[in-house]
Design an enzyme around this catalytic site. Structure first.
Site, PDB file in Angstrom:
ATOM      1  N   LYS A  78      15.745  20.886  -7.029  1.00  0.00           N
ATOM      2  CA  LYS A  78      16.863  21.697  -6.552  1.00  0.00           C
ATOM      3  C   LYS A  78      16.426  22.428  -5.286  1.00  0.00           C
ATOM      4  O   LYS A  78      15.267  22.881  -5.191  1.00  0.00           O
ATOM      5  CB  LYS A  78      17.261  22.695  -7.649  1.00  0.00           C
ATOM      6  N   SER A 153      25.335  25.227 -11.105  1.00  0.00           N
ATOM      7  CA  SER A 153      25.072  25.053  -9.696  1.00  0.00           C
ATOM      8  C   SER A 153      24.089  23.930  -9.373  1.00  0.00           C
ATOM      9  O   SER A 153      24.023  23.490  -8.226  1.00  0.00           O
ATOM     10  CB  SER A 153      24.531  26.354  -9.104  1.00  0.00           C
ATOM     11  N   SER A 177      23.451  26.927 -15.170  1.00  0.00           N
ATOM     12  CA  SER A 177      23.395  25.977 -14.059  1.00  0.00           C
ATOM     13  C   SER A 177      22.551  24.732 -14.275  1.00  0.00           C
ATOM     14  O   SER A 177      22.594  23.826 -13.458  1.00  0.00           O
ATOM     15  CB  SER A 177      22.916  26.677 -12.794  1.00  0.00           C
TER      16      SER A 177
HETATM   17  N1  GLN Z   1      28.068  29.463 -12.760  1.00  0.00           N
HETATM   18  C1  GLN Z   1      27.332  30.689 -12.954  1.00  0.00           C
HETATM   19  C2  GLN Z   1      27.457  31.525 -11.715  1.00  0.00           C
HETATM   20  O1  GLN Z   1      28.153  31.146 -10.862  1.00  0.00           O
HETATM   21  C3  GLN Z   1      25.906  30.389 -13.288  1.00  0.00           C
HETATM   22  C4  GLN Z   1      25.118  29.963 -12.117  1.00  0.00           C
HETATM   23  C5  GLN Z   1      23.688  29.666 -12.422  1.00  0.00           C
HETATM   24  O2  GLN Z   1      23.299  29.491 -13.584  1.00  0.00           O
HETATM   25  N2  GLN Z   1      22.887  29.661 -11.381  1.00  0.00           N
HETATM   26  O3  GLN Z   1      26.895  32.561 -11.586  1.00  0.00           O
END
Ligand code: GLN
Length: 488
Positions: A78, A153, A177
């Protein structure tokens, strides 16, 4: 029955001298070359560097030495994991041109194990999102249907593994994410216990919630990757200084005698096809000898609200460092304050700005008690709620995400609907607990469904062995077609 382990087998063949790391790499680079135009899993493919790494692994084998557990296995990273000298963007314009001067600890550990890093994967900007659509570089598409999102994400990492661009990938999970995109792309994704994997070199979003974890096509390969990256690191002050639970060695232990609780709050808001798959996974566990019962943890209903106060609060503080001086982008202006404003205005996208403003508000002197401190109290309640459930259950079971992959653009205009994608994953982050998403067949639309197993802190060994049983019982899922509308 032995759990399938394609990445583990690749490494075994390289270690035995049966296959060369370079040849394995070239196969994957060719898959990326032909398929990533449609998927956009990668921000950057580091082909030449990867060839150098693969050749080095092959030389170790030729010399008669052991190149390590992941010898010659291509891994996608990532793009919020620092890689020395290689651009690390967090899919944000504000990091334009920045090359980290050091490797994240997980990257160092992968190298030591003989893995070959193939590139940096697309993500929601600074990991804020659930669909990979907030990336400054354009969305990633779901390999099962390129009109759908891959989740987020870490959507690029999930899509890369689902599309066969790399057998393994790393992501980060602050509120889901890793697990949510894993579910939407039909791969395994796991968030370790907070502190089980070093965060050194992970660009911070919300430091009390962030964890790095594995993506793989099978539970055994995820276990192998977890074994390689886990363990204490003196460079991360929140790293746990105690033995990390082993994963791969316990995989065949079975679930006889374990109690599994179906978490009723997670079933409430989920789509009927996802609920049906969750019940089917529960039946498989019963057949394998586990005791399955329904359990309620009412406090988890407050998770989403608490998260959207705590995570933005921490983000507003962490992202203050992007000032146009120390990293990446600078937009010149008449004085330093104007330069800071111009840089941040141009460098951050709308979702990141929304989080910074929300976070600054909830931490401000007049509102901190009403919002941020209240959210911390809710967080404690959630931890207590889970503790009560774990007095009778070894693990909890529920859906990973309430629905299968949604269409690109379906939720971009409505942040609250987008935030709801994470109702089932956020509670584990607030508690610091591990959880794993395992593919379990398809929904009514033919797209992948993931079921989630949750456990108390440092229960990874138990989670992986329960996950292996769920995986063995999972209905077949068609391979990704990589074409628009390919599945519906
Ligand atoms: N979708 C969640 C957010 O937008 C979690 C994101 C993540 O785990 N990095 O904060």
């Amino acid at each position: 029955m032995k759990a399938p382990r394609p990445a583990g087998n690749l490494a075994a063949s390289v270690r035995a001298g049966a296959r060369s790391a370079l040849e394995i790499l070239e196969e994957h680079l060719a898959a990326i070359e032909s398929g990533d135009g449609a998927v956009h899993a990668f921000n950057l493919v580091t082909a030449d560097q990867a060839r150098g790494e693969a050749r080095a692994v092959d030389r170790v084998v030729e010399a008669g030495d052991d190149p390590g557990l992941l010898a010659g296995v291509p891994v996608a990273l990532k793009d919020n994991l620092c890689t020395r000298g290689v651009p690390t963007t967090c899919s944000s314009r504000i990091l334009e041109g920045w090359r980290p001067p050091y490797d994240a600890t997980v990257v160092t550990r992968l190298r030591k194990a003989g893995a070959v890093m193939v590139g940096k994967t697309n993500m929601d900007e600074f990991a804020m999102g659930s669909s990979t659509e907030t990336s400054a570089f354009g969305a990633t598409r779901n390999p099962h249907d390129t009109n759908r999102v891959p989740g987020g994400s870490s959507g690029g990492s999930a899509a890369a593994v689902a599309a066969g661009f790399a057998p393994l990938a790393l992501g980060s999970d602050t509120g889901g994410s890793i697990r949510q995109p894993a579910a939407l792309c039909g791969v395994v994704g796991m968030k370790p216990t907070y502190g089980a994997v070093s965060r050194y070199g992970l660009v911070a979003f919300a430091s009390s919630l962030d964890q790095i974890g594995p993506f793989a096509t099978t539970v055994a390969d995820a276990a192998l990757l977890f074994d390689v990256i886990g363990g204490h690191d003196a460079r991360d002050s929140t790293s746990l200084n105690r033995p990390t639970p082993r994963a791969l060695s316990v995989l065949e232990d079975g679930v006889a005698g374990l109690t599994v609780g179906i978490l009723s709050e997670f079933l409430d808001g989920a789509a009927p096809d996802v609920v049906a798959r969750t019940h089917q996974a529960a039946e498989a566990l019963t057949r394998a000898g586990a005791r399955v019962e329904e359990v309620s943890v009412p406090e988890v209903r407050l998770g989403l609200s608490a998260y959207y106060l705590i995570a933005p609060g921490e983000a507003s503080s962490n992202l203050a460092r992007y000032d146009g001086v120390r990293y990446g982008l600078r937009v010149e202006a008449e004085d330093t304050a104007a330069m800071n404003i111009a840089t941040r205005s141009a460098g951050f996208g709308p979702e990141v700005k929304r989080r910074i403003m929300l976070g600054t508000y909830v931490l401000s002197a007049g509102y901190m008690d009403a919002y941020y401190n209240q959210a911390l109290r809710v967080r404690t309640k959630i931890i207590e709620g889970f503790a009560a459930a774990y007095r009778t259950c070894d693990v909890l079971l529920g859906p990973t995400a309430p629905t299968t992959a949604f269409a690109l653009g379906a939720k971009t205009d409505d942040p609250l609907t987008m935030y709801l994608s994470d109702v089932c994953t956020i509670p584990s982050n607030l508690a610091g607990h591990p959880a794993i998403s395992v593919p379990f067949g398809a929904g009514d639309d033919g797209l992948p469904v993931g079921v989630q197993l949750l456990g108390p802190a440092l229960s990874e060994s138990t989670l992986f062995k329960v996950a292996a049983v769920v995986e063995a019982a999972a209905p077949a899922l068609a391979a990704p077609s990589l074409v628009a509308g390919g599945r519906s």
